[in-house]
Design a protein around this motif. Structure first.
Motif, PDB file in Angstrom:
ATOM      1  N   GLU A   1      -7.859  42.792  30.351  1.00 50.79           N
ATOM      2  CA  GLU A   1      -7.591  42.649  31.779  1.00 50.79           C
ATOM      3  C   GLU A   1      -8.100  43.882  32.515  1.00 50.79           C
ATOM      4  O   GLU A   1      -9.273  44.222  32.428  1.00 50.79           O
ATOM      5  N   ASP A   2      -7.217  44.589  33.222  1.00 51.59           N
ATOM      6  CA  ASP A   2      -7.635  45.770  33.992  1.00 51.59           C
ATOM      7  C   ASP A   2      -7.330  47.071  33.259  1.00 51.59           C
ATOM      8  O   ASP A   2      -7.266  48.130  33.872  1.00 51.59           O
ATOM      9  N   MET A   3      -7.160  46.979  31.928  1.00 51.72           N
ATOM     10  CA  MET A   3      -6.787  48.153  31.134  1.00 51.72           C
ATOM     11  C   MET A   3      -7.854  48.496  30.105  1.00 51.72           C
ATOM     12  O   MET A   3      -8.520  47.612  29.566  1.00 51.72           O
ATOM     13  N   CYS A   4      -7.998  49.781  29.857  1.00 52.24           N
ATOM     14  CA  CYS A   4      -8.893  50.278  28.805  1.00 52.24           C
ATOM     15  C   CYS A   4      -8.077  51.190  27.887  1.00 52.24           C
ATOM     16  O   CYS A   4      -7.365  52.087  28.359  1.00 52.24           O
ATOM     17  N   PHE A   5      -8.193  50.934  26.590  1.00 46.32           N
ATOM     18  CA  PHE A   5      -7.462  51.702  25.586  1.00 46.32           C
ATOM     19  C   PHE A   5      -8.469  52.451  24.720  1.00 46.32           C
ATOM     20  O   PHE A   5      -9.404  51.857  24.178  1.00 46.32           O
TER      21      PHE A   5
ATOM     22  N   LEU B   1     -12.708  57.711  33.398  1.00 45.70           N
ATOM     23  CA  LEU B   1     -12.438  56.603  34.321  1.00 45.70           C
ATOM     24  C   LEU B   1     -13.719  55.889  34.737  1.00 45.70           C
ATOM     25  O   LEU B   1     -13.760  54.658  34.804  1.00 45.70           O
ATOM     26  N   ALA B   2     -14.768  56.662  35.018  1.00 41.47           N
ATOM     27  CA  ALA B   2     -16.032  56.059  35.442  1.00 41.47           C
ATOM     28  C   ALA B   2     -16.625  55.188  34.339  1.00 41.47           C
ATOM     29  O   ALA B   2     -17.159  54.101  34.603  1.00 41.47           O
ATOM     30  N   SER B   3     -16.545  55.651  33.102  1.00 38.87           N
ATOM     31  CA  SER B   3     -17.100  54.886  31.993  1.00 38.87           C
ATOM     32  C   SER B   3     -16.245  53.678  31.657  1.00 38.87           C
ATOM     33  O   SER B   3     -16.762  52.632  31.252  1.00 38.87           O
ATOM     34  N   ALA B   4     -14.942  53.809  31.826  1.00 36.24           N
ATOM     35  CA  ALA B   4     -14.045  52.707  31.477  1.00 36.24           C
ATOM     36  C   ALA B   4     -14.165  51.546  32.453  1.00 36.24           C
ATOM     37  O   ALA B   4     -14.017  50.392  32.064  1.00 36.24           O
ATOM     38  N   ALA B   5     -14.425  51.861  33.729  1.00 30.97           N
ATOM     39  CA  ALA B   5     -14.508  50.828  34.764  1.00 30.97           C
ATOM     40  C   ALA B   5     -13.274  49.933  34.726  1.00 30.97           C
ATOM     41  O   ALA B   5     -13.361  48.700  34.735  1.00 30.97           O
ATOM     42  N   ALA B   6     -12.090  50.563  34.668  1.00 32.25           N
ATOM     43  CA  ALA B   6     -10.829  49.840  34.610  1.00 32.25           C
ATOM     44  C   ALA B   6      -9.827  50.528  35.532  1.00 32.25           C
ATOM     45  O   ALA B   6      -9.953  51.720  35.832  1.00 32.25           O
ATOM     46  N   SER B   7      -8.834  49.788  35.970  1.00 30.25           N
ATOM     47  CA  SER B   7      -7.808  50.377  36.827  1.00 30.25           C
ATOM     48  C   SER B   7      -6.908  51.333  36.057  1.00 30.25           C
ATOM     49  O   SER B   7      -6.387  52.300  36.616  1.00 30.25           O
ATOM     50  N   TYR B   8      -6.733  51.041  34.770  1.00 31.17           N
ATOM     51  CA  TYR B   8      -5.831  51.838  33.952  1.00 31.17           C
ATOM     52  C   TYR B   8      -6.512  52.216  32.646  1.00 31.17           C
ATOM     53  O   TYR B   8      -7.007  51.346  31.927  1.00 31.17           O
ATOM     54  N   VAL B   9      -6.546  53.507  32.357  1.00 33.06           N
ATOM     55  CA  VAL B   9      -7.067  54.008  31.085  1.00 33.06           C
ATOM     56  C   VAL B   9      -5.917  54.695  30.363  1.00 33.06           C
ATOM     57  O   VAL B   9      -5.270  55.590  30.923  1.00 33.06           O
ATOM     58  N   PHE B  10      -5.686  54.294  29.130  1.00 35.64           N
ATOM     59  CA  PHE B  10      -4.630  54.875  28.317  1.00 35.64           C
ATOM     60  C   PHE B  10      -5.261  55.531  27.103  1.00 35.64           C
ATOM     61  O   PHE B  10      -6.043  54.910  26.379  1.00 35.64           O
ATOM     62  N   CYS B  11      -4.918  56.804  26.852  1.00 31.59           N
ATOM     63  CA  CYS B  11      -5.540  57.539  25.752  1.00 31.59           C
ATOM     64  C   CYS B  11      -4.575  58.550  25.163  1.00 31.59           C
ATOM     65  O   CYS B  11      -3.440  58.710  25.630  1.00 31.59           O
ATOM     66  N   GLY B  12      -5.034  59.243  24.135  1.00 33.94           N
ATOM     67  CA  GLY B  12      -4.251  60.278  23.480  1.00 33.94           C
ATOM     68  C   GLY B  12      -5.129  61.486  23.223  1.00 33.94           C
ATOM     69  O   GLY B  12      -5.801  61.977  24.110  1.00 33.94           O
ATOM     70  N   HIS B  13      -5.127  61.975  21.961  1.00 33.82           N
ATOM     71  CA  HIS B  13      -6.009  63.021  21.462  1.00 33.82           C
ATOM     72  C   HIS B  13      -5.601  64.423  21.893  1.00 33.82           C
ATOM     73  O   HIS B  13      -5.751  65.389  21.144  1.00 33.82           O
ATOM     74  N   VAL B  14      -5.065  64.581  23.097  1.00 31.54           N
ATOM     75  CA  VAL B  14      -4.742  65.907  23.630  1.00 31.54           C
ATOM     76  C   VAL B  14      -3.388  66.406  23.114  1.00 31.54           C
ATOM     77  O   VAL B  14      -3.149  67.617  23.087  1.00 31.54           O
ATOM     78  N   HIS B  15      -2.496  65.496  22.745  1.00 31.90           N
ATOM     79  CA  HIS B  15      -1.168  65.822  22.210  1.00 31.90           C
ATOM     80  C   HIS B  15      -0.190  66.308  23.267  1.00 31.90           C
ATOM     81  O   HIS B  15       0.942  66.676  22.925  1.00 31.90           O
ATOM     82  N   VAL B  16      -0.572  66.337  24.522  1.00 34.24           N
ATOM     83  CA  VAL B  16       0.315  66.748  25.608  1.00 34.24           C
ATOM     84  C   VAL B  16       0.240  65.685  26.706  1.00 34.24           C
ATOM     85  O   VAL B  16      -0.863  65.309  27.118  1.00 34.24           O
ATOM     86  N   PRO B  17       1.370  65.185  27.197  1.00 27.85           N
ATOM     87  CA  PRO B  17       1.333  64.144  28.230  1.00 27.85           C
ATOM     88  C   PRO B  17       0.672  64.634  29.518  1.00 27.85           C
ATOM     89  O   PRO B  17       0.860  65.783  29.926  1.00 27.85           O
TER      90      PRO B  17
END
Length: 247
Positions: free
Chosen positions: A111-115, A139-155
């Motif tokens: 839908e409008d989400m990128c994981f 965000l530009a590459s995802a072309a989605a309203s919502y991008v959810f990610c990790g990797h950084v370990h800090v919210p």
């Protein structure tokens, strides 16, 4: 739909089960696991079993850099402790578990989400989204309203301002943040299995799709047992201390 978002589980069974139980109590009826399921922690098999069970029920699961290393046997771009943990992990994964990790996608769009585990801009390069510039690139590459990610370990949370430039927003644990779809949002959900902000509590986030809110949570868990397991497994001492100090 209430979507529980967990990243950087890092084979920490105690943290994973605590976060999933908390999410269930909050009414979560869908799940997304944002990579680095294994590495660092002492329970890769049990954690993968939990994730695979959720995947069979339709959960989103993406591959992280530690998952890639554990599946391929190549951790030579990591630091010494991480590489040692990957070598240990591979020795405890069966062929089916390694195949599960290797088959995971780097990016999932629904839908409008990128994981994604790291940045949606060249996800195979594992760039850290740790400032507004990198959030904008993702965000530009995802072309989605919502991008959810990790990797950084800090919210962390970023959103597009009136001029379309990404801006940081500091979420408060347990307080829902309105995330209307007319803006673009990137959430770094923090680490479930190895927090690094001097707080031992595990991290996850809950997206309420009907109310358009996102809530970041900190969940206390039995980090003493998790650290003891790391030591008993013969993994690097620093990995146990990180759980005890939350950094």
């Amino acid at each position: 739909m209430k979507l529980a978002l967990l990243a950087d589980l890092h084979a920490n069974l105690e943290a994973v089960t605590a976060c999933l139980a908390h999410a269930r109590a909050q009414g979560a009826d869908a799940h997304a696991f944002l990579g680095d399921l294994v590495g660092y922690g002492a329970d890769p098999g049990p954690v993968l079993e939990i994730v695979a069970r959720h995947a069979a029920d339709g959960a989103v699961v993406v591959r992280g850099n530690h998952d890639t290393a554990a599946a391929s046997g190549s951790g030579d771009t990591m630091d010494r402790q991480a590489e040692s943990a990957i070598e240990w992990t591979r020795g405890r994964l069966g062929a089916g578990e390694r195949a599960f990790l290797e088959a995971l996608p780097l990016v999932v769009r629904r839908e409008d989400m990128c994981f994604v585990h790291a940045s949606a801009a060249h996800p195979e390069e594992w760039a850290y989204v740790d400032d507004a510039t990198r959030a904008g690139e993702s965000l530009a590459s995802a072309a989605a309203s919502y991008v959810f990610c990790g990797h950084v370990h800090v919210p962390a949370l970023y959103y597009t301002g009136p001029r379309g430039r990404p801006l940081p927003f500091q979420p408060v644990p347990g307080v829902p943040v309105p995330v209307p779809a007319h803006r673009s949002w990137l959430a770094v959900v923090g680490s479930c299995g190895q927090p690094r902000d001097a707080n031992t509590a595990a991290c996850y986030a809950l997206a309420d799709r009907s109310r358009r809110t996102l809530t970041f949570f900190r969940v206390p868990y039995d980090w003493r047992t998790a650290a003891a397991k790391v030591r008993a497994a013969g993994l690097p001492e620093r990995l146990a201390r990180r759980l005890e100090r939350g950094q």
